[in-house]
Design a protein around this motif. Structure first.
Motif, PDB file in Angstrom:
ATOM      1  N   GLN A 111       0.832  -1.206   0.000  1.00  0.00           N
ATOM      2  CA  GLN A 111       0.000   0.000   0.000  1.00  0.00           C
ATOM      3  C   GLN A 111       0.867   1.256   0.000  1.00  0.00           C
ATOM      4  N   GLN A 112       1.898   1.227   0.839  1.00  0.00           N
ATOM      5  CA  GLN A 112       2.774   2.386   0.924  1.00  0.00           C
ATOM      6  C   GLN A 112       3.518   2.632  -0.390  1.00  0.00           C
ATOM      7  N   GLU A 134       1.171   4.125  -2.878  1.00  0.00           N
ATOM      8  CA  GLU A 134       0.893   5.530  -2.572  1.00  0.00           C
ATOM      9  C   GLU A 134       2.059   6.433  -2.961  1.00  0.00           C
TER      10      GLU A 134
END
Lengths: 448, 448
Positions: A276-277, A280
């Motif tokens: 997810q990081q 992003e």
């Protein structure tokens, strides 16, 4: 092939001492008794698979062929045997001229096997065959155990690549053989440079925690690595705080960062957070490699996690709970005299208490069902039934002492994938179970 | 020592490829970043013993010294690294001149260890130390795992000799190291000729079932063996009927028959019956050797049986359930710059999720109680407390690149026996338990 071709990092001038002493004392006794020249058939097989395993994987055959070819008693070896009085002069003289001149048949490397499968068959005089017991078993028992674990891991990993990283957990030369067996079982690459050198297996590796700790900051370390290996490298992100490391990694390498490696913690949770990081941060193409104490079960449990590749160490090189196969090398038939025309007599240990064997020279075939899926391992003596004639498993490997079946490791690797795919689907279930197909014995007329 | 002195059956021209690729890429990164020359301290330790084990056994140290001395990048190796583009030209040039020039301290071989024990400490530049990680760990992890199993088996066997017979169950060269480790752990001899050749370990062996099956009758086989090896030989009596074989054996060899070997069945029952039968036949001095799938528990269960010696194979070479130790090689301190006067800074991985380490260069001492029995493994940084000064465990092994601590294997074997005898008696209980003494950490003033 010259012994030098065996390759670095180890030159094996002879494999003749990879031998248990009793093989030489049996030779001496048989020479004296006049029985050493009796034509003999030895077979390698296992009475059972490791508890719970559905199939075995034949691995090490190529190494056996090298070992047989280099099984020579040179002056240094003979001097040792003489000095230690292990055998008498007559036996030493016989050993000095030793060259295996018989025949070896076997399951081709990469093939699967089951209890009773005649994995290898060695034929020649008793004297020349009895000496090969230990070296053949050492190689097949070790390599097949590793390949079986590798095969289960590669089933569990599906299309995701597996990296072999276990050299540090096993003997330094067992590690080279383990990397080879892992490749046969479906791994893609190894961290072990010796395995890359010897077997041309692709090698990989970038950095350890020590590299981060050497530098004054994690940022310095990442910068040093990216400067040296480029932005496509794999950065190790769990030395301090993972989230901070991932942020720093993408800042330093840019969103084209090749991969990050996670080597500790709750891999399922951490992989999701890191994915997810990374997304992003725009690093949507950056891959995630996980490498912490994995086995086939851990790999399977990460199937739904955003993981792109697995590095496996300890559990691979230790056979995932089964570090050795239980193959044995047994005399199954021998001539009644040294007359070359003497017929073979089937023989077998018969005492009570287990460890009995089936005598006679065997053939094996895999019977398929109507859908082309394996349904039985058929092992027999005597005539091969016509309907199984084209499903036979043993192939010639050595003929009159000449190795005739060397093949590239990629062929072996592909053969294993095909053999596994030909088994019932439950073969690749990780849960404990019986061998996925039964072994059926057929006793033919000729008896040997 | 020349590489040739490493001995047959394997001449190791270099150990430099027993290396994971990341060690070379870290070297390249550090050379480029200017950090490769920072003085560094790496330590080998384990975070835990195998589940249930009371102590570990340091084994392989002598092999590590050989490996470090022969860690050289010759033209063949450099060619491989260049061709595969594993590192850049500058790194290749650096590797071409590689000789380890640092210091190595460690627990002397045969000593026992516990979680956190700094089993080996390697000091020098980051560059020269980081390269040794894999080969050092391969050797110590394998050999220590085998020695630990051997030590438990020798405790269980008491005064009865143990024969190592596991070569066929492990990689052919791991087998040689395993025989060496077994000897360190208390075994008396090995069946593996290569181990006899390389390490001068006593070798033994007489015959297998194949020898009996080769002959027209068991009597013929026994006669052939006795003719060849004399009446003091060991006859294998479980090919057909044990009672009949024992009778035949004594008839053929006379009551001075050396020994009989039992390799299958209910050993406890069979040993009692065979002993009684031998005694009735007047062969009261004939010994009984048992060799069927033994581990330390089976050995212990035979303590009251009339057994004179044990042969152990599979369970020895596979570490009796723990085929590898979990030793790691971690950077624990490094200089803040390449200035030789720069102080060492303790370093350690700090992320959550396990695998944390204690930073700083460590000493270790074993504290004794009032009765002279070990009561704690004390591991510290900084100053050694005066009361522990003469109980320190680390000794110098390599000084300025020179190996200074080679020793005969018998010295190592005796050291292990003494070290084990210095532990609380519960160390030798086979039941699962915690490490027999706790590890205490002492953090001294200087921090490194």
């Amino acid at each position: 092939m010259s012994t030098a071709d065996l390759g670095l990092p180890v030159d094996v001038p002879s494999t003749a001492l990879f031998t248990d002493q009793y093989e030489l004392t049996m030779l001496q006794g048989a020479l004296r008794a006049g029985t050493a020249g009796r034509r003999s058939v030895f077979e390698v097989f296992t009475r059972r698979l490791p508890n719970g395993r559905r199939y075995g994987v034949v691995a090490g055959t190529g190494r056996v062929l090298d070992a047989v070819e280099n099984f020579r008693f040179d002056e240094g070896v003979l001097h040792f045997l003489r000095e230690r009085r292990i055998v008498d002069d007559r036996t030493l003289e016989w050993l000095a001229g030793y060259r295996f001149s018989g025949d070896i048949w076997g399951y081709p490397e990469g093939e699967v096997y089951f209890p009773g499968s005649p994995i290898m068959r060695v034929e020649g005089s008793f004297a020349e065959c009895v000496l090969l017991e230990t070296v053949i078993l050492s190689i097949l028992n070790h390599d097949s155990a590793i390949a079986a674990a590798a095969s289960r891991m590669s089933s569990a990993a599906g299309d995701r690549p597996l990296i072999e990283m276990g050299a540090r957990r096993t003997h330094e030369l067992a590690a080279v053989a383990a990397a080879r067996a892992a490749y046969v079982g479906g791994f893609s690459s190894t961290s072990d440079l010796a395995a890359g050198f010897r077997y041309n297996i692709p090698t990989v590796g970038t950095s350890a925690h020590a590299f981060t700790l050497l530098h004054d900051s994690e940022r310095d370390a990442f910068r040093a690595q990216v400067d040296s290996l480029g932005g496509g490298t794999t950065l190790l992100v769990d030395t301090y705080d993972v989230a901070e490391a991932v942020r720093t990694a993408v800042e330093v390498a840019g969103p084209e960062l090749g991969a990050v490696r996670i080597d500790s913690g709750d891999l399922l949770l951490v992989a999701h957070r890191v994915r997810q990081q990374l997304d992003e941060l725009g690093a949507t193409g950056t891959k995630i490699l996980v490498t912490s104490d994995l086995d086939e079960y851990a790999i399977a449990s990460l199937a739904a996690a955003p993981v792109d590749a697995y590095g496996v160490g300890t559990q691979l090189v230790t056979g995932s709970g089964h570090p050795t196969a239980s193959m044995v090398y047994k005399l199954v038939a021998r001539a009644a005299s040294t007359d070359p025309r003497a017929p073979l007599v089937p023989v077998a240990k018969k005492s009570t208490g287990g460890k009995t064997s089936v005598g006679g020279r065997k053939w094996a075939a895999r019977r398929l069902d109507a859908y082309g899926v394996a349904e039985a391992e058929v092992v027999g003596t005597g005539e091969v039934p016509a309907e199984l004639a084209d499903r036979q498993l043993l192939v010639p490997l050595v003929e009159g002492g000449e190795v005739i079946a060397r093949e590239p490791l990629d062929v072996v690797r592909d053969r294993h994938a095909a053999a596994r795919a030909g088994l019932p689907l439950s073969a690749t279930q990780l849960s404990r179970g019986e061998p996925v197909i039964p072994t059926e014995y057929v006793h033919g007329g000729s008896g040997s």
